[in-house]
Each structure stands twice: as structure tokens, then as C-alpha cells.
Design an enzyme around this catalytic site. Structure first.
Site, PDB file in Angstrom:
ATOM      1  N   GLU A  18      17.479  11.338  16.177  1.00  0.00           N
ATOM      2  CA  GLU A  18      17.325  10.189  17.072  1.00  0.00           C
ATOM      3  C   GLU A  18      18.267   9.085  16.622  1.00  0.00           C
ATOM      4  O   GLU A  18      18.308   8.736  15.444  1.00  0.00           O
ATOM      5  CB  GLU A  18      15.894   9.645  17.066  1.00  0.00           C
ATOM      6  CG  GLU A  18      14.883  10.472  17.819  1.00  0.00           C
ATOM      7  CD  GLU A  18      13.550   9.745  17.957  1.00  0.00           C
ATOM      8  OE1 GLU A  18      13.561   8.480  17.995  1.00  0.00           O
ATOM      9  OE2 GLU A  18      12.523  10.429  18.020  1.00  0.00           O
ATOM     10  N   GLU A  33       8.621  12.000  13.720  1.00  0.00           N
ATOM     11  CA  GLU A  33       8.704  10.888  12.759  1.00  0.00           C
ATOM     12  C   GLU A  33       7.454  10.834  11.871  1.00  0.00           C
ATOM     13  O   GLU A  33       6.696   9.876  11.872  1.00  0.00           O
ATOM     14  CB  GLU A  33       8.929   9.566  13.490  1.00  0.00           C
ATOM     15  CG  GLU A  33      10.253   9.528  14.230  1.00  0.00           C
ATOM     16  CD  GLU A  33      10.571   8.189  14.856  1.00  0.00           C
ATOM     17  OE1 GLU A  33      11.760   7.827  14.905  1.00  0.00           O
ATOM     18  OE2 GLU A  33       9.631   7.504  15.306  1.00  0.00           O
TER      19      GLU A  33
END
Length: 354
Positions: free
Chosen positions: A292, A190
Site C-alpha cells: 500500500e 496491516e
């Protein structure tokens, strides 16, 4: 994202997107970017063209507490149950030194290289694809925290580049040497706000790109067939997604897969997810993975696997063994309705074993 870093592309720079640079290391630290005549196809290697995946990095910790998993009343390896229900890929996270006092797993070292080697053997024995997620930290890395590993705390720019390269190469070589090289590798977790803060924050885009190139080169030095993913947490945020990807492409960061996180609380509606991924699919050559997610399981997969041009190649549900909308209860019994949802998705979208 910092609007001061808008990126302008001309025709030459667009061609540069398709080149990747090998990083060669000589002496204490010499960095040379060499043009390499390779154009990214975005194809997924080694037999599978679509992934139905799960991040089960918590599994060794759960098993250390004596937890077992059951399918139709019979105790089985959690990987085998997932495969029985249509999953064909596993994602693992790895930290630099998670056993440190300030690390992810003090004293125990879960999600270190040794545990990753053990889990990789199980993944390959189960006949599943393998995605490795580098956090480049001793603990969790995400959009609100990207702490340097303690051992790298005082490194300068060149030292951090060297460390990124060497740690990445060590891990990938260790996996290759035992016959369990990953099919895909995330260079950071991320990272839309950067990594190795403060040096590699996104506002220092040149530095961030140099760090990414160092780690990507290390992977390709060990095994050029491994697909490289850049993972951002912008599932329903198109402007932010494009801003990051364009900035990295303009700085000659070469990668094969766009990874997006999608949690409605932070990343918008399903409509925004669909709109963003559809735009990315038409705009970039790289294939797309929702790497995710947890809720809205069917809808997320329907969006991803119906992207134009077959640009959507896979999803990875985050920690379904024990977190949020999990597919096992506290006693390890399989949640039939959720698991049957995945076996149905596997049939609908032609998800095949490795």
C-alpha cells in the site's frame, strides 16, 4: 509494539523458520502441527517475477454509480487501461459480512465473496496477477481497529481458530473452483498490532500466531502454490517491523512475502523506508512488497525495485481510480502524466504481463 515481547532466537529456532506446519482438523476441533520438509524459496510463482500492482477494490462500487473510465478518449474497462499502462497485478480486499448493518457495505455487500468471485474473473480475463487481502472483519481492519466479524463475536479461542480456517478455506476454494485462484494471499490487513481484537492483539502473540497458522494452513490445503503474505503498516519503521516478524517466525508462522504499507504521514521519510526495506532484505529470506502506498510514486518504486538481492518484487498503489493522488479525474479521464509514469516504471524495471 509492546517491548515486553522481545524475541530471542537460537540456532534451532532459526531452522524452524524454514519449516511450515500443516493444521489438521478432526472432530469438533483438534489441532495438530506437523513438520513438513519444505524450505521457503520466496520465489513468486506462475510466470512473473515482479509486480506493478493496484488495489482497485472500489471499482464495482464506482461502476454501480455509472462511472466509466477513458484512455485517450475511448471508454475501456479500468483493468484494461491499467494493463495498457504497465500494471500487471490487481489487489482486492474481502470482508466476512460487509452487508451487515455495521459492515463495510450495508445491504449492498461490496467486497464480499460474490463480488470477489466476479472481480477475480475479470482479473484473470485481463491476464493479470491477483492478490487477495483478507480483513477478517465485517469492516475496515487496520492498525487502530481490528473488529471481529459479528458472527464470531462470542467465539472462544478454539472457535476463532476454526472460524479463521473455515472462512479462509471457503473463499480460496470458491476462487479455485471457478479457475481464478489468487497468486498471493494476505492473512490479515496491516496486522502489526494483531487481528480479531482483543483475543488476537499482538501482546497475545501466541494466540495471534495460532490464528495466523490456522488461516495459512487453510490456504495451503486448497492450493499450496499460493504465496502467503504478512502485511504490516511499518514502512519506515525498522524496529517495529523486525519485532513483529521475529515474533511470528519464532512461533512457527510460515509465510513467503513481507508486505509493508507506506504513507509518509504515518510511516516516516523515504530515507526511513529505504533503510527499513534494505535491512529486511538482508535479514529475511521472504521477498518484500510495498503493498500500500499513494504519494511519492516513483520514489517508492525506485526504492523497492533496487533492494539488494532482488528481494523487492512488487508494489500495489492503493485505490488509484478515485482516492488521493488518483490516476483518473472525476469524469474518469486518465491522468496522462501519472499513467505515463507507470508505463515508464514498467519499462525501467522489466515489469512483464502475466
Amino acid at each position: 509494539m509492546n517491548p515486553a515481547h522481545n524475541v530471542k532466537f537460537d540456532a534451532m529456532k532459526k531452522k524452524q523458520r524454514r519449516a511450515y506446519d500443516w493444521i489438521r482438523w478432526t472432530g469438533l476441533f483438534s489441532l495438530v502441527l506437523l513438520a513438513y520438509p519444505f524450505q521457503f524459496s520466496g520465489e513468486i510463482p506462475k510466470g512473473g517475477d515482479r509486480f506493478l500492482g493496484a488495489d482497485i477494490s472500489f471499482l464495482p462500487q464506482l461502476e454501480s454509480r455509472g462511472m466509466k473510465f477513458y484512455e485517450d478518449g475511448a471508454a475501456k474497462d479500468a483493468l484494461v487501461i491499467l494493463k495498457d499502462q504497465g500494471f500487471n497485478a490487481i489487489r482486492l480486499r474481502i470482508f466476512n459480512n460487509p452487508s451487515s448493518d455495521s459492515g463495510y457495505s450495508p445491504k449492498q455487500g461490496f467486497c464480499d465473496l460474490d463480488h470477489t468471485l466476479q472481480m477475480a474473473r475479470r482479473i484473470k480475463a485481463a491476464g493479470m496477477h491477483f492478490l487477495l487481502d483478507f480483513h477478517y472483519s465485517d469492516t475496515w481492519a487496520d492498525p487502530v481497529k481490528q473488529f471481529k466479524p459479528l458472527a464470531w463475536k462470542n467465539f472462544d479461542f478454539q472457535g476463532l481458530q476454526q472460524a479463521m480456517h473455515d472462512f479462509t478455506r471457503q473463499v480460496i476454494a470458491g476462487l479455485r473452483d471457478q479457475g481464478t485462484a489468487p497468486d498471493m494471499v494476505q492473512i490479515g490487513n496491516e496486522i502489526n498490532h494483531g487481528l480479531l481484537w482483543p483475543d488476537g492483539k499482538f501482546e497475545h502473540a501466541d494466540t495471534l500466531a495460532a490464528f495466523l497458522r490456522s488461516a495459512i494452513a487453510a490456504v495451503r490445503e486448497v492450493d499450496p502454490s499460493i504465496r502467503i503474505m504478512l502485511h504490516i503498516a511499518c514502512g519506515g519503521q525498522n524496529e517495529e517491523s523486525r519485532h513483529f516478524l521475529d515474533a511470528m517466525l519464532d512461533r512457527r508462522v510460515s509465510f513467503d512475502l513481507i508486505g509493508e504499507s507506506y504513507y509518509p504521514r504515518w510511516h516516516g521519510t523515504l530515507g526511513q523506508l529505504d533503510s527499513n526495506l534494505t535491512d529486511l532484505a538482508s535479514r529475511y529470506k521472504q521477498k518484500i512488497v510495498v503493498v500500500e502506498y499513494s504519494s511519492r510514486k516513483k520514489e517508492v518504486n525506485d526504492i523497492l525495485f533496487n533492494l539488494p538481492g532482488d528481494q523487492g518484487v512488487g508494489t500495489f498503489i492503493w485505490e488509484p481510480l478515485n482516492t488521493w493522488e488518483r490516476v483518473f479525474d472525476n469524469k474518469g479521464q486518465m491522468n496522462d502524466s501519472l499513467m505515463r509514469l507507470y508505463s515508464g516504471l514498467a519499462r525501467t524495471y522489466g515489469i512483464s504481463p502475466r
